[in-house]
Design an enzyme around this catalytic site. Sequence first.
Site, short mmCIF file in Angstrom:
data_model
loop_
_atom_site.label_atom_id
_atom_site.label_comp_id
_atom_site.label_asym_id
_atom_site.label_seq_id
_atom_site.Cartn_x
_atom_site.Cartn_y
_atom_site.Cartn_z
N GLU A 89 11.57 -3.61 12.53
CA GLU A 89 12.69 -3.09 11.75
C GLU A 89 13.98 -3.12 12.56
O GLU A 89 15.01 -3.62 12.11
CB GLU A 89 12.40 -1.66 11.26
CG GLU A 89 11.22 -1.54 10.29
CD GLU A 89 9.86 -1.46 10.97
OE1 GLU A 89 9.78 -1.65 12.22
OE2 GLU A 89 8.87 -1.21 10.26
N ASP A 130 0.81 -1.23 0.00
CA ASP A 130 0.00 0.00 0.00
C ASP A 130 0.84 1.28 0.00
O ASP A 130 0.29 2.38 -0.03
CB ASP A 130 -0.96 0.00 1.20
CG ASP A 130 -0.26 -0.18 2.54
OD1 ASP A 130 0.90 -0.63 2.56
OD2 ASP A 130 -0.88 0.14 3.56
N1 UDP Z 1 -0.37 -7.84 5.30
C1 UDP Z 1 -0.49 -9.22 5.24
N2 UDP Z 1 -1.41 -9.85 6.05
C2 UDP Z 1 -2.22 -9.16 6.93
C3 UDP Z 1 -2.08 -7.76 6.99
C4 UDP Z 1 -1.13 -7.12 6.18
O1 UDP Z 1 0.22 -9.85 4.45
O2 UDP Z 1 -3.04 -9.79 7.62
C5 UDP Z 1 0.61 -7.15 4.43
C6 UDP Z 1 0.05 -5.94 3.68
O3 UDP Z 1 -0.49 -6.32 2.44
C7 UDP Z 1 1.26 -5.04 3.56
C8 UDP Z 1 2.08 -5.38 4.81
O4 UDP Z 1 1.62 -6.64 5.27
O5 UDP Z 1 2.03 -5.34 2.41
C9 UDP Z 1 1.89 -4.35 5.93
O6 UDP Z 1 0.52 -4.29 6.28
P1 UDP Z 1 -0.27 -2.90 6.40
O7 UDP Z 1 0.03 -2.05 5.21
O8 UDP Z 1 -1.70 -3.19 6.69
O9 UDP Z 1 0.43 -2.32 7.70
P2 UDP Z 1 0.58 -0.79 8.13
O10 UDP Z 1 0.93 0.01 6.93
O11 UDP Z 1 -0.77 -0.42 8.66
O12 UDP Z 1 1.64 -0.82 9.15
MN MN Z 2 0.80 -0.16 4.98
#
Ligand code: UDP
Ligand code: MN
Length: 244
Positions: A194, A108
């Site tokens: 990280e 995203d």
């Molecule tokens: N993701 C995943 N499984 C989940 C939730 C997230 O594989 O149940 C992936 C999502 O597609 C993205 C990454 O993990 O590539 C980080 O997730 P997200 O963007 O929701 O996290 P945030 O940006 O809120 O920290």
């Molecule tokens: Mn994200």
Amino acid sequence: SLPVIYAITPTYTRPVQKAELTRLAHAFRQVPRFHWIVVEDSTARTDLVARFLARSGVPFTHLHVFTPRRFKRAGMPRATEQRNVALAWLRQHRSKRDSGVVFFADDDNTYSLELFDEMRSTRGVSIWPVGFVGGRAYERPLVSGGKVVGWYTGWRPDRPFATDMAGFAVNLQVILANPRAQFKRRGSQPGMQESDFLKQITKVTELEPKANNCSRVLVWHTRTEKPHLANEPKHRKDTVVIEV
Ligand code: UDP
Ligand code: MN
């Protein structure tokens, strides 16, 4: 020849998935010597992602691993298992002879093409600013004399590496030389993925600042709004089946 950029993208089934992957593919297909490692959070590779990748115009590897239900709770780090499966694939399929740079590209975020020019020269571990993280417009490593000397962040400045998943890249040989380095569930606090990972492979003083001494934002931690689907019919009303 140029080192190959390996972008590791965890992804999961939801209404916006194909739209997100489309946005990423439009950037990635313009990057030379690029290899997309897409890891689905699912019990099998889905047809939607398989078909998408085949038509994307981006060289890819399509993997999957399902996150155990107990790890799918609010406040828990996401995509730990998916990133580790991608690292395992690299260790199995690439060797000392291969030159490459590994980067974690969530599905995203928003990526400037310039970011890939910057990370391409990563010798060990490189680092740069990320937009919209740490409760601020951006987070960035503070650089003095070409070295990272601190962090500009609005959240937990005590983190050993106050950066987002999108804020660093690692030379492939560093991944291969540290075969046990991986993302941790056990003992890992939220937001420490990280730092916990980077601690295993580098030191702050060894980081290579990119993006003009970390003075430019070339990647944004954007998040996509959930579409409103309240008016979706319970049973199919359309005369055709359409993949969205
Ligand atoms: N993701 C995943 N499984 C989940 C939730 C997230 O594989 O149940 C992936 C999502 O597609 C993205 C990454 O993990 O590539 C980080 O997730 P997200 O963007 O929701 O996290 P945030 O940006 O809120 O920290
Ligand atoms: Mn994200």
